[in-house]
Design a protein around this motif. Structure first.
Motif, PDB file in Angstrom:
ATOM      1  N   LEU A 150       0.857  -1.177   0.000  1.00  0.00           N
ATOM      2  CA  LEU A 150       0.000   0.000   0.000  1.00  0.00           C
ATOM      3  C   LEU A 150       0.896   1.230   0.000  1.00  0.00           C
ATOM      4  CD1 LEU A 150      -2.906  -0.975   2.435  1.00  0.00           C
ATOM      5  CD2 LEU A 150      -2.938  -0.843  -0.069  1.00  0.00           C
ATOM      6  N   SER A 151       0.971   1.890  -1.133  1.00  0.00           N
ATOM      7  CA  SER A 151       1.856   3.038  -1.301  1.00  0.00           C
ATOM      8  C   SER A 151       1.102   4.338  -1.069  1.00  0.00           C
ATOM      9  CB  SER A 151       2.442   3.042  -2.716  1.00  0.00           C
ATOM     10  OG  SER A 151       3.151   4.240  -2.973  1.00  0.00           O
ATOM     11  N   PRO A 152       1.724   5.303  -0.390  1.00  0.00           N
ATOM     12  CA  PRO A 152       1.062   6.598  -0.157  1.00  0.00           C
ATOM     13  C   PRO A 152       1.135   7.535  -1.361  1.00  0.00           C
ATOM     14  CG  PRO A 152       3.225   6.609   0.852  1.00  0.00           C
ATOM     15  CD  PRO A 152       3.024   5.226   0.301  1.00  0.00           C
ATOM     16  N   TYR A 153       1.747   7.079  -2.437  1.00  0.00           N
ATOM     17  CA  TYR A 153       1.791   7.911  -3.642  1.00  0.00           C
ATOM     18  C   TYR A 153       1.731   7.020  -4.874  1.00  0.00           C
ATOM     19  CZ  TYR A 153       6.685   6.626  -4.537  1.00  0.00           C
ATOM     20  OH  TYR A 153       7.839   5.930  -4.812  1.00  0.00           O
ATOM     21  N   PHE A 154       1.334   7.604  -5.977  1.00  0.00           N
ATOM     22  CA  PHE A 154       1.208   6.856  -7.225  1.00  0.00           C
ATOM     23  C   PHE A 154       1.636   7.753  -8.379  1.00  0.00           C
ATOM     24  CE2 PHE A 154      -1.524   5.318 -10.832  1.00  0.00           C
ATOM     25  CZ  PHE A 154      -0.891   4.092 -10.994  1.00  0.00           C
ATOM     26  N   PHE A 155       2.469   7.200  -9.262  1.00  0.00           N
ATOM     27  CA  PHE A 155       2.962   7.945 -10.426  1.00  0.00           C
ATOM     28  C   PHE A 155       2.435   7.273 -11.682  1.00  0.00           C
ATOM     29  CE2 PHE A 155       6.224   8.627 -13.728  1.00  0.00           C
ATOM     30  CZ  PHE A 155       6.293  10.014 -13.724  1.00  0.00           C
ATOM     31  N   GLY A 204      13.858  10.763  -8.032  1.00  0.00           N
ATOM     32  CA  GLY A 204      13.668   9.561  -7.239  1.00  0.00           C
ATOM     33  C   GLY A 204      12.814   9.851  -6.019  1.00  0.00           C
ATOM     34  N   LEU A 205      12.579   8.822  -5.222  1.00  0.00           N
ATOM     35  CA  LEU A 205      11.778   8.979  -4.014  1.00  0.00           C
ATOM     36  C   LEU A 205      12.394  10.001  -3.064  1.00  0.00           C
ATOM     37  CD1 LEU A 205       9.417   8.172  -2.235  1.00  0.00           C
ATOM     38  CD2 LEU A 205      10.728   6.182  -1.462  1.00  0.00           C
ATOM     39  N   SER A 206      13.717  10.054  -3.016  1.00  0.00           N
ATOM     40  CA  SER A 206      14.383  11.036  -2.152  1.00  0.00           C
ATOM     41  C   SER A 206      14.049  12.466  -2.583  1.00  0.00           C
ATOM     42  CB  SER A 206      15.897  10.815  -2.166  1.00  0.00           C
ATOM     43  OG  SER A 206      16.403  10.886  -3.490  1.00  0.00           O
ATOM     44  N   ASP A 207      13.941  12.675  -3.893  1.00  0.00           N
ATOM     45  CA  ASP A 207      13.578  14.005  -4.406  1.00  0.00           C
ATOM     46  C   ASP A 207      12.127  14.341  -4.075  1.00  0.00           C
ATOM     47  OD1 ASP A 207      16.117  14.530  -5.811  1.00  0.00           O
ATOM     48  OD2 ASP A 207      15.477  12.871  -7.079  1.00  0.00           O
ATOM     49  N   LEU A 208      11.263  13.325  -4.142  1.00  0.00           N
ATOM     50  CA  LEU A 208       9.861  13.529  -3.782  1.00  0.00           C
ATOM     51  C   LEU A 208       9.753  13.921  -2.307  1.00  0.00           C
ATOM     52  CD1 LEU A 208       6.809  13.387  -4.021  1.00  0.00           C
ATOM     53  CD2 LEU A 208       6.968  10.893  -3.881  1.00  0.00           C
ATOM     54  N   LEU A 209      10.499  13.242  -1.447  1.00  0.00           N
ATOM     55  CA  LEU A 209      10.474  13.574  -0.020  1.00  0.00           C
ATOM     56  C   LEU A 209      10.958  14.999   0.229  1.00  0.00           C
ATOM     57  CD1 LEU A 209      11.580  10.340   1.851  1.00  0.00           C
ATOM     58  CD2 LEU A 209       9.595  11.776   2.372  1.00  0.00           C
ATOM     59  N   GLN A 210      12.016  15.388  -0.461  1.00  0.00           N
ATOM     60  CA  GLN A 210      12.537  16.747  -0.299  1.00  0.00           C
ATOM     61  C   GLN A 210      11.481  17.770  -0.711  1.00  0.00           C
ATOM     62  OE1 GLN A 210      16.311  17.512  -2.236  1.00  0.00           O
ATOM     63  NE2 GLN A 210      16.051  19.728  -2.058  1.00  0.00           N
ATOM     64  N   TYR A 211      10.778  17.469  -1.790  1.00  0.00           N
ATOM     65  CA  TYR A 211       9.719  18.369  -2.252  1.00  0.00           C
ATOM     66  C   TYR A 211       8.615  18.497  -1.198  1.00  0.00           C
ATOM     67  CZ  TYR A 211       5.578  19.919  -4.808  1.00  0.00           C
ATOM     68  OH  TYR A 211       4.434  20.584  -5.200  1.00  0.00           O
ATOM     69  N   LEU A 212       8.204  17.355  -0.643  1.00  0.00           N
ATOM     70  CA  LEU A 212       7.135  17.365   0.358  1.00  0.00           C
ATOM     71  C   LEU A 212       7.542  18.125   1.614  1.00  0.00           C
ATOM     72  CD1 LEU A 212       5.876  13.667   0.090  1.00  0.00           C
ATOM     73  CD2 LEU A 212       4.737  15.721  -0.764  1.00  0.00           C
ATOM     74  N   GLN A 213       8.828  18.076   1.932  1.00  0.00           N
ATOM     75  CA  GLN A 213       9.321  18.727   3.148  1.00  0.00           C
ATOM     76  C   GLN A 213       9.548  20.224   2.966  1.00  0.00           C
ATOM     77  OE1 GLN A 213      12.733  16.229   3.715  1.00  0.00           O
ATOM     78  NE2 GLN A 213      11.561  14.547   4.632  1.00  0.00           N
ATOM     79  N   ALA A 263       3.983  14.108   3.732  1.00  0.00           N
ATOM     80  CA  ALA A 263       5.405  13.818   3.956  1.00  0.00           C
ATOM     81  C   ALA A 263       5.613  12.674   4.941  1.00  0.00           C
ATOM     82  CB  ALA A 263       6.132  15.078   4.434  1.00  0.00           C
ATOM     83  N   GLY A 264       4.853  12.653   6.028  1.00  0.00           N
ATOM     84  CA  GLY A 264       5.026  11.624   7.040  1.00  0.00           C
ATOM     85  C   GLY A 264       4.762  10.226   6.495  1.00  0.00           C
TER      86      GLY A 264
END
Length: 223
Positions: free
Chosen positions: A34-39, A191-200, A211-212
């Motif tokens: 169960l992923s919290p995001y979808f591309f 990548g996922l790390s870039d997505l996290l940085q964006y959310l933060q 983000a959480g």
């Protein structure tokens, strides 16, 4: 994997969110997670969005330093991507031929499964994501059967999570598998790390609220 230019990756993530291609919620992946995001790259579905997407691919490819003679787009999503990126590369002064495959061989006209320029030289495979590496392996087989050499893979988003093989969780991601086992460099726009940085760092409270959940998902499944 290539070193990305962070501003370009951040710009891409913001664009994907604004375009509704990158969504947040609860989505079941092919691996059953169960992923919290979808591309969904299929939602780059008009000329303006596809043109911008091609620009991100082309700039990332040029920055990657991967040397290639032509582009190959595996059916189906790779077909549109190969054509769009070839147009953008030509606009930037890097004119490259492209080809793609049919799912079923044609028994009339020119026949066969490959369409477009002759598959020869160093061939770059282009797709939206690498989920299990199946599409890449199939593309490699077609490229080699044509007498050419696969030289790299270009994708939009690297999920940077553990792959699942035959129901068993692997310590490596699908992208790492392609890089290490198939010996092909992988160029990803973000990548996922870039997505996290964006959310933060986003100024949107509604977007930042995810983000959480994304961080927890990465802590559980990330590589």
């Amino acid at each position: 994997m290539n070193t990305r230019t962070p501003p370009l990756a951040q710009e891409f993530v913001a664009f994907a969110v604004e375009a509704g291609v990158l969504r947040f919620g609860e989505f079941k992946t092919k691996a059953g997670r169960l992923s919290p995001y979808f591309f969904n790259a299929g939602l780059f579905d008009d000329g303006a969005k596809l043109g911008r997407l091609a620009g991100f691919y082309a700039r990332t490819l040029i920055d990657s330093g991967i040397q290639f003679d032509m582009i190959f787009g595996p059916a189906y999503k790779g077909i549109t991507l190969a054509a769009a990126v070839a147009i953008e590369l030509a606009r930037l002064g890097h004119n490259k031929p492209f080809a793609y495959n049919r799912k079923e061989a044609k028994d009339h006209g020119e026949g066969g499964t490959l369409v477009g320029a002759p598959v020869q030289g160093r061939v770059l495979i282009i797709d939206d994501v690498i989920s299990a590496g199946t599409s890449v392996r199939e593309s490699i087989a077609m490229i080699q059967a044509a007498g050419a050499t696969p030289c790299g893979v270009s994708i939009a988003l690297d999920r940077q999570e553990k792959a699942v093989e035959n129901g068993v969780e692997s310590p490596k991601s699908a992208v790492q598998y392609v890089s290490e086992q198939l010996q092909l460099p992988v160029s990803a726009i973000a990548g996922l790390s870039d997505l996290l940085q964006y959310l933060q760092t986003t100024s949107s409270p509604a977007i930042a609220a995810h983000a959480g959940a994304v961080q927890a998902y990465r802590d559980r499944y990330g590589v």
